[in-house]
Write an enzyme that holds these catalytic residues in place. Structure first.
Site, PDB file in Angstrom:
ATOM      1  N   PRO A  95      39.462  47.286  40.072  1.00 30.08           N
ATOM      2  CG  PRO A  95      39.600  45.057  40.297  1.00 30.08           C
ATOM      3  CD  PRO A  95      38.680  46.425  40.069  1.00 30.08           C
ATOM      4  CD  GLN A  96      41.406  49.200  33.814  1.00 26.45           C
ATOM      5  OE1 GLN A  96      41.964  48.524  32.702  1.00 26.45           O
ATOM      6  NE2 GLN A  96      40.892  50.133  33.205  1.00 26.45           N
TER       7      GLN A  96
ATOM      8  CD  GLU B 275      44.485  36.273  23.701  1.00 28.15           C
ATOM      9  OE1 GLU B 275      43.357  35.815  23.477  1.00 28.15           O
ATOM     10  OE2 GLU B 275      45.015  36.491  24.854  1.00 28.15           O
ATOM     11  CB  ALA B 276      42.322  31.688  22.976  1.00 24.16           C
TER      12      ALA B 276
ATOM     13  CG  HIS C 277      35.422  44.330  40.122  1.00 20.40           C
ATOM     14  ND1 HIS C 277      35.085  45.459  40.678  1.00 20.40           N
ATOM     15  CD2 HIS C 277      35.529  44.749  38.824  1.00 20.40           C
ATOM     16  CE1 HIS C 277      34.866  46.656  39.867  1.00 20.40           C
ATOM     17  NE2 HIS C 277      35.015  46.080  38.621  1.00 20.40           N
TER      18      HIS C 277
ATOM     19  CG  ASN D 199      37.925  47.573  31.565  1.00 22.64           C
ATOM     20  OD1 ASN D 199      37.905  48.751  30.862  1.00 22.64           O
ATOM     21  ND2 ASN D 199      39.005  47.211  32.209  1.00 22.64           N
TER      22      ASN D 199
ATOM     23  CG  MET E 133      37.638  52.322  29.176  1.00 12.75           C
ATOM     24  SD  MET E 133      36.776  53.156  28.080  1.00 12.75           S
ATOM     25  CE  MET E 133      35.023  52.338  28.253  1.00 12.75           C
ATOM     26  CB  ALA E 134      36.987  52.576  36.713  1.00 13.90           C
TER      27      ALA E 134
END
Length: 595
Positions: A575-576, A57-58, A529, A119, A121-122
């Site tokens: 779409p998460q 992970e960067a 998205h 984001n 949080m949907a």
């Protein structure tokens, strides 16, 4: 041994994990030693898995950069401002021909947890018909809604809302049978409901949107309050870092290489992925994989990493003198994204505009810090309606538009009418003091397709990101109708009591179709998205990059598991959650794979 649940958990972290990168080198490099696990890991995850696992992970933990800001739902918009860029990549799109040459910043998190840490949080499912289309496109019925439901359930730990802290007319509607407490992500309704949303509900009802249960049962048609990935007890954001990584940080067979930059995938002479060349802390080395390399670097950097590693369109690779490992023309193609446009008014209820007053903001910060409630317990954007465009607004659709829309499932909504979480578009010139509110008209059925293309053989150089927004005639026709539909909602008698004066954005002078299209070309924005740049598909599909197991076609021991590896952008509010479900599904697949 490393538990099977942990493999699933860490794979799900790849929801939009991105990595930083430095220039690639073709020279041989030593293996990265690690005193507990040795020089080889069973799985190496770029972006983010008993077995031994290395996660590259960067970025780092977002709280190490911004304290608890990312935990506060009401601060989600902070990460769409320059002040929030320290945990982002700073990507920008190319000039968009169909949008007056406009370019757009494209927000992608550089942190453990990826975009789930910044984001809105949907939480929602996609439609049953979309799942059937997915299954048909990839030739694998395990992607049907009925077969994917168990993976949706693995993502949800539902807690009923605190209705006493919400407005009496903001009562949520859901079927308890559609919820579960078996999953990892905390899911609930925010403790604060936007006052403007209660009026939007009236307007949507007046124009024919039916009220329906929460969008967690395979249906997306109708209007409903938005579920969120929020912990009900304290109001905190729940994301892939807090839900899937933190519980397992103590595992001795897990190594997180944060602030480490993936340069390229290493292949042997048989096109088998054997590791990842990385740089960090002033050195360059190889992290070796005994079983698989799993890329979860996001919609832009996953195809970029494949391309610089020799997997992609042959002509593009040859242009930059990159040895061709696998000629896959679809790498970086097929980008889908939602687009949206605002309609704004001065209103007589409290919106986020009120937060510009220091005393109000201080009081809300105190309320959230002490009780996890108040305005900051909500990211906003908490109410929306989804539908097919009504027949009365379809009369001028082109033949190509009708053909495209007819190819979509019957339960695939074409548009979303929803509340903008931040009150007023930044381009407006508001009068200080009053409250402002915005309704968004959003395209949920994009026909335009974009691309991601390397600009050099080095990962340090950002790729060319061309969403090709608003290029398809279907998108023009549907967005024109969506704009008119949003105006119908705002023009109802039901909404009249909350609106003050004339429409501010775009204003009453914008009336004809040409004027509206002009406004759309000037003011449309992507919803961030972007999906499907490493398209999942059948082996017979020349543009397919991965198969239904996430395995990269043409090479061995390499998978892509993130939003890039979908066949299309699924419909719905956001779409998460579909990325979590894909990760859960393919984690099971990995556990069942022999090596």
């Amino acid at each position: 041994m490393y538990s099977s649940n942990l493999i699933s958990s860490l794979l799900a972290i790849g929801i939009s994990f991105n990595y930083n990168i430095l220039s690639a080198s073709a020279a041989a490099v030593p293996a990265c030693p690690h005193p507990e696990l040795g020089q080889k890991f069973d799985y190496v995850i770029v972006g983010e898995s008993g077995t031994t696992v290395a996660v590259i992970e960067a970025g780092t933990f977002i709280e190490d950069v911004y304290g608890n800001k990312s935990q506060v739902p009401g601060f989600a918009s902070f990460f769409n401002t320059p002040a929030g860029f320290d945990a982002e990549w700073g990507f920008n799109t190319s000039s968009q021909t169909a949008l007056n040459g406009n370019t757009f910043p494209y927000y992608r998190a550089k942190a453990l947890g990826g975009c789930s840490t910044i984001n809105y949080m949907a939480y929602s499912q996609t439609s049953k018909g979309a799942h059937k289309r997915w299954a048909n496109m990839v030739g694998d019925n395990s992607y049907s809604y009925e077969n994917m439901l168990k993976y949706y359930q693995k993502t949800m730990h539902f807690t009923p809302p605190d209705n006493q802290s919400r407005f009496p007319n903001a009562t949520t509607q859901y079927n308890p049978a559609d919820t579960t407490t078996a999953g990892r992500l905390d899911v609930t309704y925010a403790s604060y409901a936007q006052a403007f949303s209660t009026w939007v509900a009236k307007g949507l009802t007046a124009v024919g949107f039916p009220k329906v249960d929460a969008f967690i049962n395979g249906n997306l048609m109708g209007q409903s309050w938005q579920l969120n990935t929020i912990t009900q007890s304290n109001g905190h954001r729940s994301d892939s870092e807090t839900a899937y990584l933190h519980p397992f940080l103590g595992r001795k067979n897990l190594k997180i290489f944060d602030k480490t930059f993936a340069q390229r995938i290493i292949f042997n002479k048989n096109q088998v992925a054997t590791g990842v060349q990385v740089s960090g802390a002033g050195s360059t080395c190889t992290i070796n994989a005994k079983k698989e390399v799993i890329i979860s670097a996001g919609v832009f950097q996953s195809p970029q990493l494949l391309q610089v590693s020799g997997v992609g369109p042959k002509a593009l690779l040859q242009k930059y003198n990159i040895p061709v490992i696998a000629d896959r023309p679809g790498v970086g193609q097929n980008m889908n994204d939602h687009i949206t446009v605002p309609l704004s008014y001065h209103v007589n209820v409290i919106t986020s505009s009120e937060r510009k007053k220091p005393a109000y903001e201080a009081a809300q910060v105190e309320l959230w810090n002490t009780k996890g409630k108040g305005f900051l317990s909500s990211a906003g954007g908490d109410y929306l309606g989804l539908e097919k465009i009504p027949q009365a607004l379809r009369s001028n659709f082109s033949a190509d538009t009708n053909k495209y829309l007819s190819s979509l499932p019957a339960d695939w909504p074409e548009i979303i009418i929803g509340v903008f979480p931040n009150g007023l578009d930044d381009r407006a010139q508001p009068v200080p003091g009053p409250n402002y509110a915005t309704l968004l008209a959003t395209l949920n059925s994009p026909a335009s397709r974009g691309s991601v293309t390397i600009t050099s053989p080095n990962m340090a150089d950002a790729p060319l990101i061309d969403p090709n927004l608003f290029s398809a005639q279907a998108d023009k026709d549907v967005m024109l109708a969506a704009f008119k539909r949003a105006r119908q909602v705002l023009g109802t008698r039901a909404m009249a009591p909350v609106l003050i004066g004339d429409e501010m954005i775009p204003g009453p002078k914008v009336q004809t179709d040409e004027q509206i299209l002009g406004y759309l070309r000037a003011s449309l924005n992507p919803l961030f998205h972007a999906f499907a740049t490493n398209k999942m598909g059948k082996a017979s599909d020349p543009l397919a990059v991965v198969d239904s197991h996430g395995k990269v076609i043409g090479v061995k021991n390499l998978r892509v598991i993130d939003c890039s590896s979908f066949p299309f952008l699924p419909p719905g509010p956001a779409p998460q959650i579909q990325v979590y479900t894909l990760a859960e599904k393919l984690a099971d697949d990995i556990k069942g794979t022999g090596y």
